[in-house]
Each structure stands twice: as structure tokens, then as C-alpha cells.
Design a protein around this motif. Structure first.
Motif, PDB file in Angstrom:
ATOM      1  N   LEU A 108      -8.655   9.667   5.042  1.00 22.04           N
ATOM      2  CA  LEU A 108      -7.226   8.946   5.177  1.00 22.04           C
ATOM      3  C   LEU A 108      -6.065   9.549   4.370  1.00 22.04           C
ATOM      4  O   LEU A 108      -6.231  10.198   3.465  1.00 22.04           O
ATOM      5  CB  LEU A 108      -7.197   7.577   4.468  1.00 22.04           C
ATOM      6  N   SER A 109      -4.986   9.562   5.206  1.00 26.99           N
ATOM      7  CA  SER A 109      -3.633  10.812   4.642  1.00 26.99           C
ATOM      8  C   SER A 109      -2.592   9.642   4.392  1.00 26.99           C
ATOM      9  O   SER A 109      -1.909   9.356   5.348  1.00 26.99           O
ATOM     10  CB  SER A 109      -3.619  11.675   5.521  1.00 26.99           C
ATOM     11  N   ASP A 110      -2.055   9.543   3.201  1.00 27.74           N
ATOM     12  CA  ASP A 110      -0.655   9.080   2.532  1.00 27.74           C
ATOM     13  C   ASP A 110      -0.405   7.909   3.665  1.00 27.74           C
ATOM     14  O   ASP A 110       0.558   7.621   4.114  1.00 27.74           O
ATOM     15  CB  ASP A 110       0.479  10.115   2.989  1.00 27.74           C
ATOM     16  N   ILE A 111      -1.055   6.674   3.434  1.00 24.98           N
ATOM     17  CA  ILE A 111      -0.917   5.511   4.067  1.00 24.98           C
ATOM     18  C   ILE A 111      -0.066   4.637   3.175  1.00 24.98           C
ATOM     19  O   ILE A 111      -0.491   4.348   2.087  1.00 24.98           O
ATOM     20  CB  ILE A 111      -2.219   5.005   4.314  1.00 24.98           C
ATOM     21  N   SER A 112       0.771   4.298   3.798  1.00 25.50           N
ATOM     22  CA  SER A 112       1.725   3.513   3.301  1.00 25.50           C
ATOM     23  C   SER A 112       2.606   2.311   4.141  1.00 25.50           C
ATOM     24  O   SER A 112       2.745   2.574   4.960  1.00 25.50           O
ATOM     25  CB  SER A 112       3.161   4.235   2.559  1.00 25.50           C
TER      26      SER A 112
ATOM     27  N   VAL B  82      -2.399   0.210  -4.693  1.00 25.38           N
ATOM     28  CA  VAL B  82      -2.492  -1.109  -3.780  1.00 25.38           C
ATOM     29  C   VAL B  82      -1.992  -2.236  -4.775  1.00 25.38           C
ATOM     30  O   VAL B  82      -2.845  -2.264  -5.658  1.00 25.38           O
ATOM     31  CB  VAL B  82      -3.865  -0.913  -3.300  1.00 25.38           C
ATOM     32  N   SER B  83      -1.444  -3.135  -4.394  1.00 29.39           N
ATOM     33  CA  SER B  83      -1.328  -4.384  -5.038  1.00 29.39           C
ATOM     34  C   SER B  83      -1.248  -5.592  -4.068  1.00 29.39           C
ATOM     35  O   SER B  83      -0.504  -5.547  -3.219  1.00 29.39           O
ATOM     36  CB  SER B  83       0.188  -4.470  -5.672  1.00 29.39           C
ATOM     37  N   VAL B  84      -1.441  -6.909  -4.704  1.00 23.41           N
ATOM     38  CA  VAL B  84      -1.603  -7.926  -3.870  1.00 23.41           C
ATOM     39  C   VAL B  84      -0.937  -9.037  -4.751  1.00 23.41           C
ATOM     40  O   VAL B  84      -1.295  -9.383  -5.769  1.00 23.41           O
ATOM     41  CB  VAL B  84      -3.005  -8.412  -3.524  1.00 23.41           C
TER      42      VAL B  84
ATOM     43  N   VAL C 287       0.848  -1.314   0.125  1.00 26.19           N
ATOM     44  CA  VAL C 287      -0.009  -0.141   0.128  1.00 26.19           C
ATOM     45  C   VAL C 287       1.029   1.327   0.022  1.00 26.19           C
ATOM     46  O   VAL C 287       1.898   1.331   0.919  1.00 26.19           O
ATOM     47  CB  VAL C 287      -1.035  -0.116   1.450  1.00 26.19           C
ATOM     48  N   HIS C 288       0.666   2.061  -0.928  1.00 24.86           N
ATOM     49  CA  HIS C 288       1.530   3.259  -1.200  1.00 24.86           C
ATOM     50  C   HIS C 288       0.655   4.565  -1.454  1.00 24.86           C
ATOM     51  O   HIS C 288       0.151   4.628  -2.425  1.00 24.86           O
ATOM     52  CB  HIS C 288       2.662   2.769  -2.284  1.00 24.86           C
ATOM     53  N   ASN C 289       0.948   5.331  -0.146  1.00 24.50           N
ATOM     54  CA  ASN C 289       0.235   6.780  -0.797  1.00 24.50           C
ATOM     55  C   ASN C 289      -0.990   6.855  -0.857  1.00 24.50           C
ATOM     56  O   ASN C 289      -1.873   7.530  -1.887  1.00 24.50           O
ATOM     57  CB  ASN C 289       1.046   7.580  -1.829  1.00 24.50           C
ATOM     58  N   LEU C 290      -1.779   5.871  -0.105  1.00 26.50           N
ATOM     59  CA  LEU C 290      -3.294   5.751  -0.293  1.00 26.50           C
ATOM     60  C   LEU C 290      -3.841   7.121   0.711  1.00 26.50           C
ATOM     61  O   LEU C 290      -3.657   7.279   1.591  1.00 26.50           O
ATOM     62  CB  LEU C 290      -3.778   4.409   0.348  1.00 26.50           C
TER      63      LEU C 290
END
Length: 667
Positions: free
Chosen positions: A303-307, A348-350, A289-292
Motif C-alpha cells: 500500500l502506498s501513501d493512502i490518504s 489513522v483516526s476515527v 487516513v493520512h500517508n498510510l
């Protein structure tokens, strides 16, 4: 929790990786409209429109052959002939519904479009008689556009039911579900719009008769064609008006959708698993998860910049205060398009796949979200459990349900239920958990699975998670249940829509039990807002404003100090803060891989502060020394830290003398 050895990679997972009695889950595809269905719908719609035109043409024969030429016998023949397009309309409408059962919105949309196109062709044919025949239609079309688009948007919509306050008390207390549904039903356009559009269509009918009569008087149009031309004009106005109304309303396919979903490019380091992810460098980690970020329409962040990264075979518990954004994070990971009216962006990648991508092609589902309230559709318990798949896979779904319930009577009752809503809350929860395990995705997202689940169901569910871990699944759980928290390898701590820490569960639990709070952020001055938000959350009492201002200013100077080090002038990296309350003071620590403050640096900053004149510009460390009670460089648990002691007051008591309250503006 220790990882099982030789865990199979999701990228190489095949049927051979699973026991013969436990095959891969069924394929999944996202909802889509087949191309053949759209084409067939247009054919049916145009066919019905041709029948309507045929009825208008029959009026020409009635007037010419029967009324004018007085051939009475033809009246009966023409009447029977006119039944053909009437029956044709019935056949096309019913056939449309039967052939495209389950595509009601597609039928309604294409019926309007097909009739509007046919109406334009018919009007175009009338212009061969004389260009003036187009005049009533063109004038009505302009008026209809003004009414159906700008005026309809300007007028307030009409609610289906305008309830009174006393009635609201009744249905909000749970006494009338139908009234509650009416109160929440979508509003419709003002009735004035429908009235005006109907009046314009009648004006077009009258205008067509007037133009046709004038042309007949000049012997340009045959008198029997006047009625047919007027009816075609009237029908064309109604058809095009319906198309304008359809285009001016919100498409039902887009109702309830996010305002924007913008995937960002993958981070450069995704191809390398990295030490934190704990995966091999040859493949992508389980979850990236990058910059969500998620924002309201006005731009306010939720939600702010979740990585963060999570390796395969890892269980992560998500914790935080109420309104921290835990449930929203799971929904954003699984289905950002369903976040009504919100703007979502991030990556987002799985296992290297993007779960945000929607496709009508068959594929193995990568993510399953189990919300607190179980999902269900009409079709009975068995179909809701196995997702309407074939018998072999359905048998595996029933076997999973039995491992969770351990009661044959309860399993039979769930499977035999005609409506899932009639089951108890615990039975619905068991069905939802069993279905998720049956689908066996690469990423599980469980939002408070303990809600509605009894102790026995939770124990069985926790045991089933071990099987998924051995197969390399990534599991994220929002929970406060002790049993489920014990299953977690790591804890992801959230606050005010931000991730403040992701660390092993034992480390965070030990710190929390000692009263220490921790916050980890990017080493950048742009992190000041997030740092201030975390500091303010540590002071929850009324009257704590002075404490918040004092600690926030010192924390910002500590962040600036970390960002000024020569090794980090280029930016990048992360910095950690730790906080704890004491009686009359608090301690704020700055944790660094390489401690930027030595004893000599502290002494030099003290001398600089003592020698500074009023208004002189001070370094961040000097400002910290000026505002804090004590500053020292120390070692805690083998890590070097800058520890700052800050005087605070208890707002429930009289303010202690000598406690500095910095009311001056912040830097």
C-alpha cells in the motif's frame, strides 16, 4: 444517498442518544497481562526452585549422618523429610497452573526466569566455599551460550514432518487435515543443539565432582558436600541454558506480528473537517487516513501513501481489480500489528481517536473488522455472538440476529451451537454480521460480506446499515454486490495498492459506464510512479509494451506541465487524469481547476516545436505535441481539460503503419 438530518456526533454520543431498549455496546479492552499475575508467577517459580535446592541439600545429610557417621535410624527420618520438598514442588507447580489458569505462556516464561535467577544465587552461595567451585559452571555457561545462540541460528531448523511430493498431493486435496496441520507447524531447532546442551550440562556435573573432590582432598570442602555442590551446579546449568534457549527463540507473544508499526503525526488539517469531509469545522471528521503505507520486508510496497477522509454517516464502497490491496487496506486500518512481517506506517483516526493504540483500559471499541471468513472462538454460539458479555447486552445481540435471519429455528440453532465451526457457512456469516452490529463501533470495515451470505441475509443486512448511518457510523465495504453498492454514498477506487479516486458513487458509475477511467494524485513529480502504474493497468494485453511506453511518457509530460504552473510552483494540490480506449487511439485528459493551457499557449508551443533544431530542449507541452496525434483544450461537463489523442495499436493484429513506438529511454 442523502444524509439524515440532525445526526448525533460520535464525540457527544451518550446513552440518551439511543432508545432505552438499545443501550450502548459493552466496553472493550485489549489483551494484556496483569501485574499481579506476573508477580504471583515469579513467587510460585522461586518456591519450586527452593524445593529443588532443598533436595540437593538433603544429600549432604544423607552422606554425612548416615554414610559416614553410620546413624542408620536417620536414614528413615531423612527419607521422610526429603518428601517435604518433593511434595512442595508438586504443590507449587499445580498451584501455579491453577492460580494462573489461562496464562500458560506467562507461567512457562516466568518458571524459566525464576529458576535461572535462583540458580545464579545458589552458585553465588557456593563460591563462599571456594572460588574454584564456580569454574565448572562458568565454563559450561560460556559453551551453552555459543550453542544456544549463534550456533542455533546458523543451523537450519527441523520440520515436524518432512513430507514427500506424493503425500503432498494427498493432503492438499483435502484428504488429511492432520497432515496439513503437521506440514504447517512451526519448525524447531536442530536436534544437535539439544544434544550438545545436554552434553555440556553433564560435563559441568563431572567437572563439579572433580573440583569438589580436589577441594575435599585439600580439606577445603567437606566430602559430603561434594554431591550437593555437583547437583546444584548441574541444575544451575540446566536452568540458565533454558533461559538462553527461551531468549534465543521468537517470543510467542511476537509471533505473527508486524515487523514495524509506526504511527505518524496527525495532518495539520485534521482539526478542521474540511469541505470534502462534510463535517463541522469544530470537530474532526469521522475517519481520517493520512500517508498510510504497508511494505514487505525488502521494502516492496503493498500500500502506498493512502490518504482520504470520510465524514460520519457515510458508506464508502471499496472497489478495484484483484490484488489491488482492498482487503489489506481494511486490515491495516483495523489491526496493523497483525500484518505478519510487514512494515506499516501512517496516521489513522476515527472521530479523533487512534484505533491503532492498544490499551488494557475499558473503552468503547472504535473499529470492527468483519473478514470474509467469520471469526470464532471456543465457547458456543451464544458467547460468540455476545462476546461473553452480561445478559442485558446479550439479549440485544440476539434481537439483532433475529432481524438478520428472520427464522426462529435458525436463530435457536446458532445460539445452541456448541462449536461455531459446526454451523453452515451462511449461519456463521449471520452470526459475524450480527456481532458487528451489536458492538456498534464508530467505524465498520466489511470485507466482502456477500461471501457465504444468501440473498435474504444480504437484504436484511443492508437494511440494518440504515440504522447505523443514522447514528453517525462510518462504513467501509469491499464488495461487488449490486445491492450493497447501491447503499454506498461514495466509491473508493484502488489499483496496485494505491487510491486512484474517491468520489460520489453516481459520478464514478456514470464515468465507468461510459468507459472512462479516472486517476487522482498529488500535484508533484513524485507522483510519476503512481501515474505510470495506473497507465500500465489500462493496457492488459500481451504485446502492449509499446502502447504503455508511449502513453506513460506523454502522461508524465502532462504531469510536469501541471506542476510548472505559476500558481502551483510551491507544490500541493491534486491533479486528475481521465483515460479511454478507442479503435486505433486512446484519449488522455488532464483535469485542472484552472486550465494551464489556452489556445494561444498551444499555438506558441507548436511554433516552438516547428522551429526547434535537432537535440534542442523542448518544453513539456512541446513534447506532448510532438508525440501525440492531437492536442486540444476543451470543456467537458463544465470543467476545462487538456485532451490528448494518442495513437495506439492492437497487438492481436499486425502493427498499423505510422504508429510511433518510442523505444528511446524515458526522461
Amino acid at each position: 444517498m442523502s444524509k439524515p438530518p440532525n445526526t448525533p456526533s460520535w464525540t457527544t454520543r451518550t446513552l440518551a442518544d439511543l432508545p432505552p431498549v438499545d443501550p450502548l455496546p459493552p466496553p472493550a479492552r485489549d489483551r494484556a497481562t496483569p501485574l499481579w499475575a506476573a508477580a504471583l508467577s515469579v513467587v510460585f517459580s522461586v518456591g519450586a526452585g527452593v524445593c529443588y535446592l532443598a533436595i540437593a541439600v538433603f544429600t549432604v545429610f544423607f552422606l554425612d549422618l548416615v554414610a559416614l557417621q553410620r546413624q542408620e535410624i536417620l536414614a528413615y527420618l531423612l527419607a521422610f523429610g526429603a518428601l517435604v520438598p518433593v511434595v512442595g514442588i508438586l504443590i507449587f507447580d499445580v498451584g501455579h497452573a491453577r492460580a494462573l489458569a489461562g496464562y500458560r505462556h506467562l507461567r512457562e516464561r516466568n518458571a524459566v526466569l525464576g529458576r535461572a535467577l535462583l540458580a545464579l544465587l545458589a552458585i553465588g552461595g557456593l563460591t563462599f566455599i571456594h572460588p574454584l567451585v564456580l569454574l565448572p559452571f562458568a565454563g559450561a555457561l560460556g559453551l551453552c551460550w555459543v550453542i544456544a545462540v549463534p550456533l542455533a541460528r546458523a543451523l537450519p531448523p527441523e520440520r515436524p514432518w518432512d513430507f514427500l511430493p506424493a503425500e503432498a498431493v494427498s493432503f492438499l486435496s483435502g484428504r488429511d487435515a492432520r497432515a496439513l496441520a503437521l506440514a504447517n507447524a512451526p519448525a524447531r531447532s536442530d536436534p544437535l543443539i539439544d544434544g550438545l546442551l545436554g552434553a555440556v550440562a553433564l560435563l559441568a556435573l563431572v567437572g563439579a565432582f572433580a573440583v569438589g573432590s580436589w577441594l575435599a582432598a585439600r580439606e577445603v570442602m567437606h566430602p559430603p558436600a561434594i554431591t550437593a555442590a555437583a547437583l546444584i551446579t548441574y541444575g544451575a546449568v540446566l536452568a540458565v541454558t533454558a533461559l538462553l534457549r527461551q531468549r534465543s527463540r521468537l517470543d510467542p507473544e511476537r509471533a505473527g506480528r508486524a515487523a514495524e508499526v509506526r504511527p505518524l503525526p496527525a495532518p495539520e488539517a485534521e482539526a478542521e473537517a474540511g469541505e470534502e469531509a462534510g463535517a463541522e469545522a469544530s470537530g474532526a471528521p469521522g475517519l481520517v487516513v493520512h500517508n498510510l503505507s504497508v511494505q514487505r520486508p525488502g521494502g516492496a510496497p503493498l500500500l502506498s501513501d493512502i490518504s482520504f477522509r470520510v465524514a460520519p454517516s457515510t458508506v464508502v464502497g471499496i472497489r478495484g481489480d484483484s490484488f489491488a490491496g482492498k482487503s489489506l487496506l481494511l486490515r491495516a486500518l483495523a489491526a496493523p500489528h497483525d500484518l505478519t512481517g510487514l512494515s506499516v506506517q501512517g496516521h489513522v483516526s476515527v472521530a479523533g481517536e487512534q484505533p491503532w493504540r492498544r490499551s488494557a483500559d475499558d473503552r468503547q471499541i472504535s473499529t470492527v473488522l468483519v473478514p470474509p471468513r467469520p471469526l470464532a472462538v471456543p465457547g458456543g454460539g451464544t458467547n460468540n455472538l455476545s462476546c461473553f458479555v452480561d445478559r442485558p447486552s446479550g439479549a440485544r445481540a440476539r434481537a439483532i440476529l433475529k432481524t438478520l435471519v428472520h427464522n426462529s429455528d435458525t436463530v435457536a440453532r446458532i445460539l445452541a451451537a456448541g462449536e461455531v465451526g459446526a454451523l453452515s457457512e451462511t449461519e456463521q456469516k449471520a452470526l459475524a454480521l450480527a456481532r458487528a452490529l451489536f458492538l456498534r463501533p464508530r467505524l465498520y470495515l466489511f470485507d466482502r460480506p456477500e461471501d457465504g451470505a444468501g440473498p435474504g441475509l444480504l437484504r436484511a443486512f443492508a437494511g440494518r446499515l440504515d440504522d447505523e448511518i443514522r447514528l453517525g457510523a462510518v462504513i467501509l465495504i469491499v464488495t461487488d454486490d449490486r445491492l450493497l453498492l447501491e447503499k454506498c454514498d461514495k466509491l473508493l477506487m484502488m489499483q496496485n495498492g494505491r487510491v486512484i479516486e474517491l468520489a460520489p458513487s453516481a459520478e464514478i458509475n456514470a464515468r465507468l459506464s461510459a468507459g472512462w477511467a479516472r486517476f487522482v494524485t498529488e500535484r508533484s513529480l513524485d507522483s510519476e510512479e503512481a501515474l505510470d502504474s495506473w497507465i500500465c493497468a489500462q493496457f492488459r494485453r500481451d504485446g502492449d509494451d509499446g502502447n504503455r511506453r508511449t502513453v506513460c511518457m506523454i502522461a508524465n509530460e502532462m504531469l510536469a506541465l501541471a506542476c510548472r504552473q505559476p500558481a502551483t510552483l510551491g507544490g500541493g494540490g491534486r491533479v486528475g487524469f481521465e483515460f479511454k480506449h478507442f479503435d486505433g487511439h486512446c484519449i488522455l485528459r488532464l483535469a485542472e481547476e484552472e486550465m494551464p493551457v489556452s489556445s494561444a499557449t498551444l499555438e506558441k508551443a507548436r511554433q516552438s516545436l516547428e522551429q526547434a533544431t535537432e537535440g534542442a530542449k523542448l518544453s513539456p507541452l512541446a513534447r506532448i505535441l510532438r508525440d501525440a496525434r492531437a492536442v486540444e483544450s476543451c470543456e467537458v461537463a463544465g470543467r476545462q481539460m487538456l485532451q490528448v489523442t494518442i495513437a495506439t495499436y492492437d497487438p492481436r493484429k499486425s502493427r498499423a503503419p505510422g504508429v510511433p513506438l518510442h523505444d528511446r529511454p524515458r526522461r
